[in-house]
Design an enzyme around this catalytic site. Structure first.
Site, PDB file in Angstrom:
ATOM      1  N   CYS A  12     -39.740  10.294 -38.380  1.00  0.00           N
ATOM      2  CA  CYS A  12     -39.315   8.969 -38.850  1.00  0.00           C
ATOM      3  C   CYS A  12     -37.881   9.057 -39.381  1.00  0.00           C
ATOM      4  O   CYS A  12     -37.545   9.985 -40.117  1.00  0.00           O
ATOM      5  CB  CYS A  12     -40.258   8.474 -39.941  1.00  0.00           C
ATOM      6  SG  CYS A  12     -41.973   8.435 -39.389  1.00  0.00           S
ATOM      7  N   CYS A  46     -49.553  14.992 -55.276  1.00  0.00           N
ATOM      8  CA  CYS A  46     -49.172  14.562 -53.926  1.00  0.00           C
ATOM      9  C   CYS A  46     -49.047  15.831 -53.095  1.00  0.00           C
ATOM     10  O   CYS A  46     -48.202  16.681 -53.376  1.00  0.00           O
ATOM     11  CB  CYS A  46     -47.839  13.809 -54.022  1.00  0.00           C
ATOM     12  SG  CYS A  46     -47.130  13.395 -52.417  1.00  0.00           S
ATOM     13  N   CYS A  91     -37.113   9.361 -43.251  1.00  0.00           N
ATOM     14  CA  CYS A  91     -37.844  10.377 -44.016  1.00  0.00           C
ATOM     15  C   CYS A  91     -37.174  11.747 -43.909  1.00  0.00           C
ATOM     16  O   CYS A  91     -36.926  12.242 -42.809  1.00  0.00           O
ATOM     17  CB  CYS A  91     -39.280  10.445 -43.495  1.00  0.00           C
ATOM     18  SG  CYS A  91     -40.257  11.775 -44.216  1.00  0.00           S
ATOM     19  N   CYS A 105     -42.550  17.968 -40.302  1.00  0.00           N
ATOM     20  CA  CYS A 105     -43.398  16.950 -39.666  1.00  0.00           C
ATOM     21  C   CYS A 105     -42.863  16.636 -38.274  1.00  0.00           C
ATOM     22  O   CYS A 105     -41.654  16.513 -38.092  1.00  0.00           O
ATOM     23  CB  CYS A 105     -43.418  15.672 -40.510  1.00  0.00           C
ATOM     24  SG  CYS A 105     -44.494  14.385 -39.823  1.00  0.00           S
ATOM     25  N   GLU A 116     -44.031  21.687 -49.963  1.00  0.00           N
ATOM     26  CA  GLU A 116     -43.842  21.129 -51.300  1.00  0.00           C
ATOM     27  C   GLU A 116     -45.006  20.260 -51.731  1.00  0.00           C
ATOM     28  O   GLU A 116     -45.750  19.727 -50.902  1.00  0.00           O
ATOM     29  CB  GLU A 116     -42.573  20.256 -51.332  1.00  0.00           C
ATOM     30  CG  GLU A 116     -41.319  21.042 -51.046  1.00  0.00           C
ATOM     31  CD  GLU A 116     -40.056  20.201 -51.124  1.00  0.00           C
ATOM     32  OE1 GLU A 116     -38.991  20.796 -51.301  1.00  0.00           O
ATOM     33  OE2 GLU A 116     -40.113  18.963 -51.013  1.00  0.00           O
ATOM     34  N   CYS A 175     -41.266   9.860 -52.705  1.00  0.00           N
ATOM     35  CA  CYS A 175     -41.742   9.671 -51.334  1.00  0.00           C
ATOM     36  C   CYS A 175     -40.625   9.862 -50.323  1.00  0.00           C
ATOM     37  O   CYS A 175     -39.579   9.229 -50.415  1.00  0.00           O
ATOM     38  CB  CYS A 175     -42.266   8.241 -51.171  1.00  0.00           C
ATOM     39  SG  CYS A 175     -44.023   8.137 -51.350  1.00  0.00           S
TER      40      CYS A 175
HETATM   41  N1  SAH Z   1     -46.952  11.304 -42.869  1.00  0.00           N
HETATM   42  C1  SAH Z   1     -47.655  10.418 -43.727  1.00  0.00           C
HETATM   43  C2  SAH Z   1     -47.681  10.847 -45.172  1.00  0.00           C
HETATM   44  C3  SAH Z   1     -46.404  11.367 -45.797  1.00  0.00           C
HETATM   45  S1  SAH Z   1     -45.106  10.233 -46.099  1.00  0.00           S
HETATM   46  C4  SAH Z   1     -47.088   9.018 -43.609  1.00  0.00           C
HETATM   47  O1  SAH Z   1     -46.049   8.852 -43.028  1.00  0.00           O
HETATM   48  O2  SAH Z   1     -47.757   8.097 -44.079  1.00  0.00           O
HETATM   49  C5  SAH Z   1     -45.653   9.256 -47.472  1.00  0.00           C
HETATM   50  C6  SAH Z   1     -45.022   7.859 -47.526  1.00  0.00           C
HETATM   51  O3  SAH Z   1     -43.625   7.916 -47.862  1.00  0.00           O
HETATM   52  C7  SAH Z   1     -45.086   7.130 -46.202  1.00  0.00           C
HETATM   53  O4  SAH Z   1     -45.484   5.801 -46.375  1.00  0.00           O
HETATM   54  C8  SAH Z   1     -43.651   7.211 -45.745  1.00  0.00           C
HETATM   55  O5  SAH Z   1     -43.364   6.241 -44.800  1.00  0.00           O
HETATM   56  C9  SAH Z   1     -42.898   7.055 -47.011  1.00  0.00           C
HETATM   57  N2  SAH Z   1     -41.497   7.469 -46.928  1.00  0.00           N
HETATM   58  C10 SAH Z   1     -40.964   8.423 -46.138  1.00  0.00           C
HETATM   59  N3  SAH Z   1     -39.640   8.569 -46.384  1.00  0.00           N
HETATM   60  C11 SAH Z   1     -39.340   7.692 -47.370  1.00  0.00           C
HETATM   61  C12 SAH Z   1     -38.131   7.390 -48.088  1.00  0.00           C
HETATM   62  N4  SAH Z   1     -37.011   8.063 -47.856  1.00  0.00           N
HETATM   63  N5  SAH Z   1     -38.177   6.434 -49.027  1.00  0.00           N
HETATM   64  C13 SAH Z   1     -39.328   5.803 -49.311  1.00  0.00           C
HETATM   65  N6  SAH Z   1     -40.495   6.054 -48.685  1.00  0.00           N
HETATM   66  C14 SAH Z   1     -40.509   6.990 -47.712  1.00  0.00           C
HETATM   67 FE1  SF4 Z   2     -43.839  12.522 -41.003  1.00  0.00          FE
HETATM   68 FE2  SF4 Z   2     -42.181  11.528 -42.844  1.00  0.00          FE
HETATM   69 FE3  SF4 Z   2     -42.905  10.026 -40.762  1.00  0.00          FE
HETATM   70 FE4  SF4 Z   2     -44.709  10.634 -42.682  1.00  0.00          FE
HETATM   71  S1  SF4 Z   2     -42.865   9.404 -42.923  1.00  0.00           S
HETATM   72  S2  SF4 Z   2     -45.001  10.722 -40.453  1.00  0.00           S
HETATM   73  S3  SF4 Z   2     -44.025  12.727 -43.229  1.00  0.00           S
HETATM   74  S4  SF4 Z   2     -41.717  11.924 -40.659  1.00  0.00           S
END
Ligand code: SAH
Ligand code: SF4
Length: 349
Positions: free
Chosen positions: A107, A96, A110, A103, A83, A327
């Site tokens: 996390c 974006c 996420c 991934c 996406e 995000c």
């Molecule tokens: N993997 C990279 C880039 C993709 S995520 C990273 O983790 O930085 C982009 C941003 O969105 C990151 O700062 C991540 O921590 C944040 N993010 C992920 N899930 C989220 C959520 N549910 N609500 C708000 N921010 C989130």
């Molecule tokens: Fe991967 Fe989501 Fe963690 Fe970014 S925030 S490293 S996309 S699992």
């Protein structure tokens, strides 16, 4: 057929003038078919289309949000999906982009992390996201001036392909972007940060810290087991010293986990001397998420505490939440809250 977007502009087929024409069609005109390249000899167009492909997608689906951003769901040629999001701010068209399918970092907050790891995207698949969005928006790819690598995936775990794509974004005969307008966001892979510093491309780095203490960080970011905060910050300090680019720290506020005042104070202490900027992200909810976001009052209080301690802080109220484009919401889900039908476009050529 081979992916032509894997080639840097100076590696494109043809010589001199012809090669420049092809680069212009791809990156300035946004042609997705060699047949459109009408100032090339017909024989050459036919030969090119036998050997090369431009689009990397079998299907492109667009889901417009009420706030103007558009979520794009791409079906890759192997059937896997990824996406991207288009955000047309006035005078600043931003995309974006994803660097992976899913991934591996996992996390907990996420939605992409919950999918697990699909595969790395190729450099061509990363660039093709920009070209497909521009095509669908009816604009030149060069009108897209800002790129954030904040979609699916961890860019520093696919750094070879990401760097290759960035080189074409920066290339004057490619997308001719300014490096200051490309932001790579990472969960914090020290080795990758050092390599990025070595490459010295001038791109901006955003570090997803989310907690100043290892204990909390390990609860929400499994890869934090391997990389303590101190080690990550050392890498960031090196990046800053080498590139003189101010690093942004991203911090998604999660209720009862990382939103205590002592954590704001510890964060401020850690960032001393880094000329860092903190971007607080309100948690964007998704179905089945095992965590909850800090309520608005708590977000404002956390921001105030950081500002009081002299840390430049902003709050990023995400866009595209209604179509799952904010995000951390990218999880290949078709939006259900839509009142209109999505635009479908068959880009499989
Ligand atoms: N993997 C990279 C880039 C993709 S995520 C990273 O983790 O930085 C982009 C941003 O969105 C990151 O700062 C991540 O921590 C944040 N993010 C992920 N899930 C989220 C959520 N549910 N609500 C708000 N921010 C989130
Ligand atoms: Fe991967 Fe989501 Fe963690 Fe970014 S925030 S490293 S996309 S699992």
């Amino acid at each position: 057929m081979r992916p032509i977007l894997e080639l840097l502009p100076e590696e494109l087929p043809g010589e001199g003038y012809r090669r420049a024409q092809i680069a212009h069609w791809l990156y300035a005109r946004g042609a997705l078919d060699f047949a459109e390249m009408t100032d090339l000899p017909k024989g050459m167009r036919e030969a090119l289309s036998k050997e090369w492909r431009i689009s990397e997608f079998a299907l492109v689906e667009a889901y417009p949000s009420r706030d103007g951003s558009v979520k794009y769901l791409f079906t890759l040629l192997d059937g896997k999906k990824t996406e991207a999001v288009y955000m047309p701010y006035p005078n600043r068209k931003t995309v974006c982009l994803s660097s992976m399918v899913g991934c591996p970092a996992g996390c907990t907050f996420c939605a992409t992390g919950a999918l697990g790891f699909g595969r790395n995207l190729t450099a061509a698949e990363i660039l093709a996201q920009i070209l497909a969005i521009a095509h669908h928006q009816g604009i030149s790819p060069r009108e897209i001036r800002n790129v954030v690598l904040m979609g699916m995936g961890e860019p520093l775990l696919n750094l070879g392909n990401v760097l290759k794509a960035i080189r074409t974004m920066l290339h004057p005969k490619g997308l001719a972007m300014s490096p200051r307008r490309i932001t790579l966001s990472t969960v914090g892979i020290p080795k990758g940060i050092y390599r990025l510093a070595e490459e010295d491309l001038g791109v901006r780095l955003a570090l997803s810290l989310h907690a100043p203490d290892d204990e909390t960080r390990r609860k929400i970011i499994p890869t934090a087991q391997r990389y303590p905060v101190a080690e990550i910050l050392e890498a960031v300090r090196h990046y800053y010293a080498k590139t003189k680019r101010r690093v942004t720290f991203e911090y998604t506020l999660l209720k009862g986990l990382n939103d205590h005042p002592w954590q704001a104070r510890l964060l401020a202490k850690l960032l001393k001397g880094l000329s860092a900027h903190v971007n607080l992200i309100p948690f964007n909810p998704w179905e089945g998420a095992p965590v909850a976001g800090t309520p608005k009052a708590g977000i404002l209080a956390f921001a105030e505490e950081l500002k009081r301690l002299g840390v430049p802080t902003s709050i990023r109220w995400s866009r595209g939440r209604d179509v799952g484009a904010a995000c951390g919401q990218l999880a290949l889900k078709t939006p259900t809250s839509l009142t209109f039908t999505p635009l479908l476009e068959d880009a499989g050529r």
